[in-house]
Write an enzyme that holds these catalytic residues in place. Structure first.
Site, PDB file in Angstrom:
ATOM      1  N   HIS A  67      29.985  54.304  -9.977  1.00 49.91           N
ATOM      2  CA  HIS A  67      31.317  54.879  -9.790  1.00 49.91           C
ATOM      3  C   HIS A  67      32.075  54.920 -11.107  1.00 49.91           C
ATOM      4  O   HIS A  67      31.928  54.040 -11.962  1.00 49.91           O
ATOM      5  CB  HIS A  67      32.113  54.102  -8.738  1.00 49.91           C
ATOM      6  N   ASP A  69      35.511  55.313 -11.043  1.00 51.28           N
ATOM      7  CA  ASP A  69      36.871  54.820 -10.830  1.00 51.28           C
ATOM      8  C   ASP A  69      36.975  53.338 -11.155  1.00 51.28           C
ATOM      9  O   ASP A  69      35.997  52.591 -11.065  1.00 51.28           O
ATOM     10  CB  ASP A  69      37.344  55.103  -9.403  1.00 51.28           C
ATOM     11  N   ASP A 100      32.697  46.814 -14.825  1.00 50.31           N
ATOM     12  CA  ASP A 100      32.687  47.352 -13.462  1.00 50.31           C
ATOM     13  C   ASP A 100      33.287  48.746 -13.429  1.00 50.31           C
ATOM     14  O   ASP A 100      34.450  48.919 -13.149  1.00 50.31           O
ATOM     15  CB  ASP A 100      33.475  46.402 -12.551  1.00 50.31           C
ATOM     16  N   GLU A 134      35.224  54.222  -5.132  1.00 51.38           N
ATOM     17  CA  GLU A 134      34.544  52.995  -4.731  1.00 51.38           C
ATOM     18  C   GLU A 134      35.508  51.824  -4.684  1.00 51.38           C
ATOM     19  O   GLU A 134      35.415  50.971  -3.807  1.00 51.38           O
ATOM     20  CB  GLU A 134      33.400  52.679  -5.702  1.00 51.38           C
ATOM     21  N   GLU A 135      36.453  51.806  -5.604  1.00 49.88           N
ATOM     22  CA  GLU A 135      37.333  50.653  -5.738  1.00 49.88           C
ATOM     23  C   GLU A 135      38.479  50.642  -4.721  1.00 49.88           C
ATOM     24  O   GLU A 135      39.052  49.592  -4.463  1.00 49.88           O
ATOM     25  CB  GLU A 135      37.926  50.605  -7.154  1.00 49.88           C
ATOM     26  N   GLU A 163      26.150  47.932  -9.992  1.00 53.51           N
ATOM     27  CA  GLU A 163      27.221  46.934  -9.938  1.00 53.51           C
ATOM     28  C   GLU A 163      26.863  45.724 -10.810  1.00 53.51           C
ATOM     29  O   GLU A 163      25.689  45.374 -10.941  1.00 53.51           O
ATOM     30  CB  GLU A 163      27.448  46.468  -8.499  1.00 53.51           C
ATOM     31  N   HIS A 349      37.702  43.121 -12.873  1.00 52.61           N
ATOM     32  CA  HIS A 349      39.035  43.190 -12.263  1.00 52.61           C
ATOM     33  C   HIS A 349      40.032  42.246 -12.935  1.00 52.61           C
ATOM     34  O   HIS A 349      41.139  42.060 -12.427  1.00 52.61           O
ATOM     35  CB  HIS A 349      38.987  42.898 -10.759  1.00 52.61           C
TER      36      HIS A 349
END
EC number: 3.5.1.18
Length: 378
Positions: A67, A69, A100, A134-135, A163, A349
């Site tokens: 992903h 995003d 990520d 995805e997030e 991931e 994150h």
């Protein structure tokens, strides 16, 4: 390969692609792949952009999924470097999405490029499935692409989701499954009233205490060789008006279960309903199933990936199913062998998210060698 991965990763990180806004990341990837003969198909749904790119034809179909995003950056003053500046300092690449998962996404793309250049007439199909959702909601991304592919009978046989799976050092963990996730929003009705006149009211908090005790202490299962036991956590609870002299008329409880393959979502719903009936509660409940558990046990993909990682890192990874959900749960619905493998997840994150660029280079090597070995072995 290393320099190409770093260059692409930095280019992607510089794009502030807060979910689901792709910010042109997929266009960068598509243009690179198209130059090498990949068929490019855009599959947009609502505000989400999805890319399905493939090279070759027939089986097996070996896909990489990822992903573009990222999650919001929070307070930018807390970062050492601007979160979208892609600063490279002492072999570490900083920026939102570095781990990520724009780093491993760059490794996938470069690995596919190198493989196709060296093997232009390869057997089978090399594919990439990339989404910008995805997030956040994860409603118009991979799940919609999977639905589209399944509707037209187009398979994915093997898939590596990039991931960040590594925990303490690069390559120590391969995720070969994930627990299911289901959330309940429960509304227990009472009768609002004055606290001095409890006989004229009905306190839903008091009524629910027995149920909540049973709910939080119930043992759903003992887990199995691949999964820990199913766990339940109350995430939110709310009642009352804020006043100390009003008995609340409703109690809201939100709880989530991360469940293994020993139970199903239907079993969970049925058991909760039995508990509620036992405690004679007047209630309304809404269920949201985020994803069912999936498991890729021993097979060509798992065996090949373990062997390749061991060869490159000199350490054999172990299989793990812990952590949250990922888009792998959607791809597993196709009957594909699915695993997750990528760099360290220690900073995902977080403020100052980062990734070691040597790890990204190894990641690219792993992806390329898996392609070589899988297509040779099938």
């Amino acid at each position: 390969m290393k320099n190409s991965i770093i260059e692409l990763a930095r280019e992607l990180i510089r794009r502030p692609s807060i979910s689901p806004d792709d910010q042109g990341c997929q266009q960068i990837i598509a243009e690179r792949l198209e130059r090498l003969g990949f068929q490019i198909e855009w599959l947009p749904f609502n505000d989400t952009l999805n890319l399905w790119a493939k090279h070759g034809s027939g089986s097996p179909v070996i896909a990489f999924a990822g992903h573009t995003d990222v999650v919001p950056v929070g307070d930018t003053t807390q970062w050492q470097y601007p979160p979208f500046s892609a600063q490279l300092v002492d072999n570490v690449l900083y920026g939102r999405g570095a781990a990520d998962m724009k780093g491993s996404l760059a490794a996938m793309v470069v690995a596919a490029e190198h493989y196709v250049k060296a093997n232009p007439e390869h057997s089978g199909t090399v594919a990439l499935l990339i989404t910008s959702d995805e997030e956040a909601a994860a409603k118009d991304g991979t799940v919609r692409v999977v639905e589209t592919l399944m509707a037209r009978g187009e398979p994915i046989d093997y898939c590596i989701v990039g991931e960040p799976s590594s925990a303490q050092q690069f390559g120590d963990i391969v995720k070969n499954g994930r627990r299911g996730s289901i959330t309940a929003n429960l509304y227990i009705q009472g009768i609002q009233g004055h606290v001095a006149y409890p006989h004229l009211a009905q306190n839903p908090v008091h009524k629910a205490l027995g149920f909540l005790t049973e709910l939080t202490t119930y043992q759903w299962d003992n887990g199995n060789d691949f999964f820990p036991p199913t766990s339940l956590q109350i995430a939110n609870i709310q009642a009352g008006t804020g006043s100390n002299n009003v008995i609340p008329g409703e109690l809201y409880v939100q709880f989530n279960l991360r469940y293994c393959t020993e139970v199903t979502d239907d079993i969970i719903k049925k058991k909760v309903a039995e508990m509620l009936a036992k405690h004679q509660l007047n209630y309304r409940i809404e269920w949201h199933l985020s994803g069912k558990p999936f498991l890729t046990a021993k097979g060509k993909l798992v065996d090949t990936l373990l062997d390749v990682v061991e060869k490159i890192t000199q350490n054999r990874p172990h299989l793990d199913t812990g952590g949250g959900t990922s888009d792998a749960r959607f791809i597993a619905l196709m009957g594909a062998e699915v695993v997750e493998f990528g760099p360290l997840n220690k900073t995902i994150h977080k403020v100052d998210e980062c990734v070691n660029v040597d790890d990204l280079a190894k990641c690219g090597e792993v992806y390329q060698h898996v392609l070589c070995n899988m297509l040779e072995r099938v």
